[in-house]
Write a protein that holds these residues in place. Structure first.
Motif, short mmCIF file in Angstrom:
data_model
loop_
_atom_site.label_atom_id
_atom_site.label_comp_id
_atom_site.label_asym_id
_atom_site.label_seq_id
_atom_site.Cartn_x
_atom_site.Cartn_y
_atom_site.Cartn_z
N THR A 1 19.63 -19.08 31.66
CA THR A 1 19.32 -20.38 30.79
C THR A 1 18.43 -20.09 29.95
OG1 THR A 1 18.20 -21.58 32.52
CG2 THR A 1 20.46 -21.90 32.35
N ASP A 2 18.21 -20.91 28.88
CA ASP A 2 16.93 -20.87 27.77
C ASP A 2 15.58 -21.06 28.55
OD1 ASP A 2 18.46 -20.15 25.47
OD2 ASP A 2 18.66 -22.29 25.02
N PRO A 3 14.75 -20.29 28.43
CA PRO A 3 14.43 -19.18 27.22
C PRO A 3 14.87 -18.03 27.63
CG PRO A 3 12.28 -19.74 28.27
CD PRO A 3 13.33 -20.69 29.15
N TYR A 4 15.18 -17.69 28.63
CA TYR A 4 15.66 -16.67 29.10
C TYR A 4 16.83 -15.88 28.63
CZ TYR A 4 12.15 -16.57 32.90
OH TYR A 4 10.94 -16.80 33.58
N SER A 5 17.83 -16.47 28.13
CA SER A 5 19.21 -16.39 27.70
C SER A 5 18.92 -15.68 26.52
CB SER A 5 20.04 -17.50 27.41
OG SER A 5 19.60 -18.42 26.41
N GLN A 6 18.25 -15.93 25.66
CA GLN A 6 18.08 -15.22 24.06
C GLN A 6 17.66 -13.80 24.57
OE1 GLN A 6 19.28 -16.06 21.00
NE2 GLN A 6 18.67 -13.81 20.92
N THR A 28 20.18 -11.60 26.07
CA THR A 28 21.10 -11.28 24.81
C THR A 28 20.55 -10.16 24.24
OG1 THR A 28 22.16 -13.28 24.89
CG2 THR A 28 22.34 -12.05 22.95
#
Length: 292
Positions: free
Chosen positions: A17-22, A25
């Protein structure tokens, strides 16, 4: 099986989940150098973390997350990760301009670099194999004046420090003293010097113009510093428009401080105090290298 940001490992969804997801990606998600998530993002003392197949993502409270991937993550784990002498990551992986297969990453207490064969090395003298663009960045050459003490105000000449090619810069009323001493940073070759700088007032210290304004490529400055008292800022940029882009975070231990010129050419480096009370610090090595 992968579905909607989750690794369904044994039926247990492991969401990123954010902020890890960016950041995940940016690293290619499950097909990149992090791989699938192995747990949910979790709290630890002072921050959060999440494990992946081939590395980790960590962030201190209130700060951006940083990915630590193999082989750097393996070496960092052997050192005790955030609880070991290296401490927390302080930046993303950086790729060297002349050797893209040899990245490095900075931490609170040091640096881990990867050589062309994929081997991780702790605290190399310089993180990239390119020749540094800074002059006398190892402080091996004295200026010939011995220890110096300069008392001056803005508009007055600063004069030379105890190290060749490192003049004193003055922006507020100050007394700045400098001296070359045997380095205390280990490991170090026999006879290695460090430059001690003590400045009163804010924004006083050292500056070096190693190329003409308007020339050169975007650059990274990499500074090994031991702050005894106060804080210092480091900047690299284009002549008189050079601003500060990094600062020390600790006292009483050696740490690497990495500054970047952004998209501007890098032809001047500045190292200055940040606080009205000034600072005392030691410089072991300054390297300046082209940024990719």
């Amino acid at each position: 099986m992968f579905l909607d940001g989750a690794n369904l490992n044994g039926g247990n969804p492991m969401y990123v989940t954010d902020p890890y997801s960016q950041l995940w990606t940016d690293h290619g998600r499950e097909n990149g150098d992090l791989g699938y998530p192995l747990n949910l993002r979790s709290r630890l003392s002072g921050g959060q973390w999440q494990a992946f197949e081939r590395g980790f993502v960590f962030n201190r409270d209130g700060q951006a997350p940083y990915a630590v991937t193999r082989p750097v993550s393996d070496t960092w784990t052997r050192q005790g990760r955030e609880n070991g002498p290296l401490g927390w990551p302080t930046g993303q992986r950086v790729t060297c301009a002349a050797s893209p297969s040899s990245p490095y990453q900075t931490f609170d207490g040091g640096i881990i670099a990867v050589d062309g064969a994929g081997r991780a090395t702790l605290n190399p003298p310089a993180p990239c194999p390119e020749t540094t663009r800074a002059v006398n960045g190892d402080f091996a050459q004295p200026s010939g004046t011995g220890p110096t003490t300069i008392t001056a105000s803005p508009g007055m000449p600063g004069g030379w420090s105890a190290a060749r090619a490192w003049p004193v810069t003055i922006n507020t009323p100050t007394t700045t003293s400098t001296a070359l001493l045997p380095t205390t940073r280990a490991p170090a070759p026999a006879g290695k010097s460090m430059l001690k700088v003590c400045s009163t007032g804010a924004y006083n210290g050292l500056a070096q113009a190693f190329a003409a304004p308007g020339t050169g490529s975007p650059a990274i400055a990499y500074v090994w510093v031991y702050v005894e008292q106060g804080r210092i800022g480091v900047g690299i940029g284009n002549g008189g428009s050079t601003g500060l882009s990094a600062q020390s975070t600790q006292t009483g231990r050696w740490e690497p401080v990495t500054a970047t010129s952004g998209n501007d050419p890098g032809n001047e480096i500045i190292i200055t105090t940040l606080d009205p009370d000034g600072a005392c610090y030691y410089l072991d090595t300054v390297t300046v290298q082209n940024r990719t």
